[in-house]
Scaffold this motif. Structure first.
Motif, PDB file in Angstrom:
ATOM      1  N   ARG A  24      20.997  69.945  34.946  1.00 33.30           N
ATOM      2  CA  ARG A  24      20.047  70.670  35.777  1.00 33.30           C
ATOM      3  C   ARG A  24      20.612  70.843  37.174  1.00 33.30           C
ATOM      4  O   ARG A  24      21.082  69.908  37.790  1.00 33.30           O
ATOM      5  CB  ARG A  24      18.727  69.898  35.835  1.00 33.30           C
ATOM      6  CG  ARG A  24      17.612  70.665  36.490  1.00 33.30           C
ATOM      7  CD  ARG A  24      16.336  69.862  36.448  1.00 33.30           C
ATOM      8  NE  ARG A  24      15.873  69.617  35.099  1.00 33.30           N
ATOM      9  CZ  ARG A  24      15.151  70.468  34.398  1.00 33.30           C
ATOM     10  NH1 ARG A  24      14.818  71.621  34.912  1.00 33.30           N
ATOM     11  NH2 ARG A  24      14.755  70.167  33.184  1.00 33.30           N
ATOM     12  N   TRP A  26      18.287  75.419  34.802  1.00 30.62           N
ATOM     13  CA  TRP A  26      18.901  74.880  33.592  1.00 30.62           C
ATOM     14  C   TRP A  26      19.008  76.005  32.576  1.00 30.62           C
ATOM     15  O   TRP A  26      18.011  76.587  32.171  1.00 30.62           O
ATOM     16  CB  TRP A  26      18.075  73.726  33.025  1.00 30.62           C
ATOM     17  CG  TRP A  26      18.567  73.240  31.692  1.00 30.62           C
ATOM     18  CD1 TRP A  26      19.832  72.844  31.369  1.00 30.62           C
ATOM     19  CD2 TRP A  26      17.798  73.106  30.492  1.00 30.62           C
ATOM     20  NE1 TRP A  26      19.903  72.470  30.052  1.00 30.62           N
ATOM     21  CE2 TRP A  26      18.669  72.620  29.486  1.00 30.62           C
ATOM     22  CE3 TRP A  26      16.467  73.348  30.172  1.00 30.62           C
ATOM     23  CZ2 TRP A  26      18.245  72.381  28.181  1.00 30.62           C
ATOM     24  CZ3 TRP A  26      16.047  73.105  28.873  1.00 30.62           C
ATOM     25  CH2 TRP A  26      16.927  72.621  27.896  1.00 30.62           C
ATOM     26  N   SER A  42      20.857  67.824  30.457  1.00 31.04           N
ATOM     27  CA  SER A  42      19.728  68.523  29.852  1.00 31.04           C
ATOM     28  C   SER A  42      20.089  69.313  28.607  1.00 31.04           C
ATOM     29  O   SER A  42      19.223  69.902  27.998  1.00 31.04           O
ATOM     30  CB  SER A  42      19.112  69.467  30.887  1.00 31.04           C
ATOM     31  OG  SER A  42      18.737  68.760  32.028  1.00 31.04           O
TER      32      SER A  42
END
Length: 365
Positions: free
Chosen positions: A363, A158, A353
């Motif tokens: 992610r 991420w 995210s």
């Protein structure tokens, strides 16, 4: 440090624990990890990723005597230990790296892990990419690599953060895959939609991203393995429809792609060689047919985005491959990923995210 024996501790509430101890009087880190992984509380094994993400009010240091560790040992759900079930500070111990250019790269890579694992993680990073590409990895800014428990994958990514599962993520294949997600974001020399990161807007853009990343992983890894091949559809000639493969078929497709992306050598490529191989061969690879629940196949999704890449009516296997390709694929037989490496069907539902300069970012595994 190896375990030397046990120390019996009696807590104030009367509970007892026999806790491993090394010759210096501390609980071995390996024993803390094992306790965290296998302790059963209230009749069930704890959710380790959830425990890691939900921090207790008391976080104990990783270096403890048996008496200091006793309360956590008896009830890990009530306390946390740094680097075991809670993150600690990032390590930047790079003085042992003799190459000055590499040392400069690693000064921008923070490693969050039990201290004894840092050297192993940095070695895996060095083995995953040549120095010229490692420089690109951090050219856009520092990154953090965290070794921690993960729920359904050996690793995920991420923004500028890479997570590696403590049990199953410390290997070349996982480090190559997760590093590629970042490289696809920051390497400005990558031009085409196959080797540049996707702007993640929906599940279809995610399936393209994972498919193309696995393709380059097959080109670059020492002995690459990916559970995503269990989600590569094949055309069933008997039933005249597309279906998901058996385990053997998934293994065969992975071996075929390894041969395809390494030009039949089964030897890892790097740099422009790896990128060009993926650009030239992705559309006729097996992994281009990756189809996660709720998505189109990756190649159909890519076709909708670019309009120039067309999905085949049948798999490459059904259209015929040369005996040379088959024999090259058979020389090396990477094992199918363990369950931990295998993305479960519900894993396609990846949570949003945050955002990056390239748009909505979810992610990536």
């Amino acid at each position: 440090m190896p375990q030397a024996g046990f120390e019996r501790i009696v807590l104030s509430n009367g509970k007892e624990a026999n806790i491993p101890v090394d010759k210096d009087g501390y609980v071995p880190v390996e024993s803390l990890i094992k306790r965290f992984n296998f302790v059963v509380e209230q009749g069930h094994v704890r959710n380790r990723p959830k425990d890691y993400d939900e921090h207790a009010s008391v976080v104990l240091p990783i270096k403890m005597t048996p008496r200091e560790a006793a309360a956590w040992w008896v009830s890990p759900n009530s306390y946390d230990v740094e680097y075991i079930d809670a993150p600690g500070k990032a390590h930047y111990n790079v003085s042992g790296i003799k190459d000055q250019d590499l040392q400069g790269v690693h000064k921008k890579i923070g490693i969050v892990c039990p201290p004894h694992m840092e050297k192993e993680v940095r070695t895996l990073i060095n083995e995953a990419y040549p120095k010229s590409e490692l420089k690109k990895l951090v050219a856009d800014g520092p990154i953090t690599v965290t070794v921690r428990p993960l729920e359904e994958s050996a690793g995920d990514y991420w923004k500028n953060k890479i997570n590696l599962d403590m049990e199953h993520g410390l290997n070349n294949s996982t480090v190559v895959h997760e590093g590629l997600h970042h490289m696809r974001m920051v390497d400005k020399d990558r031009r085409g939609p196959i080797t540049r990161a996707q702007d993640i807007k929906d599940k279809n853009s995610m399936v393209i991203e994972e498919s193309c990343t696995v393709a380059e992983q097959m080109a670059r890894g020492k002995d690459p393995s990916s559970g995503y091949y269990q989600f590569v559809q094949i055309f069933d000639e008997n039933k005249k429809r597309w279906r998901y493969p058996t385990e053997k078929e998934a293994l065969d497709m992975m071996r075929e792609d390894r041969a395809l992306f390494t030009k039949g050598t089964n030897k890892p490529l790097s740099g422009r060689d790896a990128i060009e191989s993926v650009e030239q061969n992705w559309s006729r690879s097996n992994i281009s047919r990756l189809k996660l629940p709720g998505t189109k196949s990756a190649i159909s999704a890519m076709s909708a985005v670019t309009g120039s890449i067309k999905a085949p009516t049948k798999p490459r296997a059904a259209q015929g491959r040369s005996n040379k390709s088959k024999s090259a694929a058979a020389k090396k037989k990477p094992a199918l990923s363990e369950k931990k490496h295998t993305p479960k069907k519900q894993a396609a539902k990846k949570k949003t995210s945050g955002r990056t300069s390239r748009g909505k970012q979810t992610r990536r595994k």
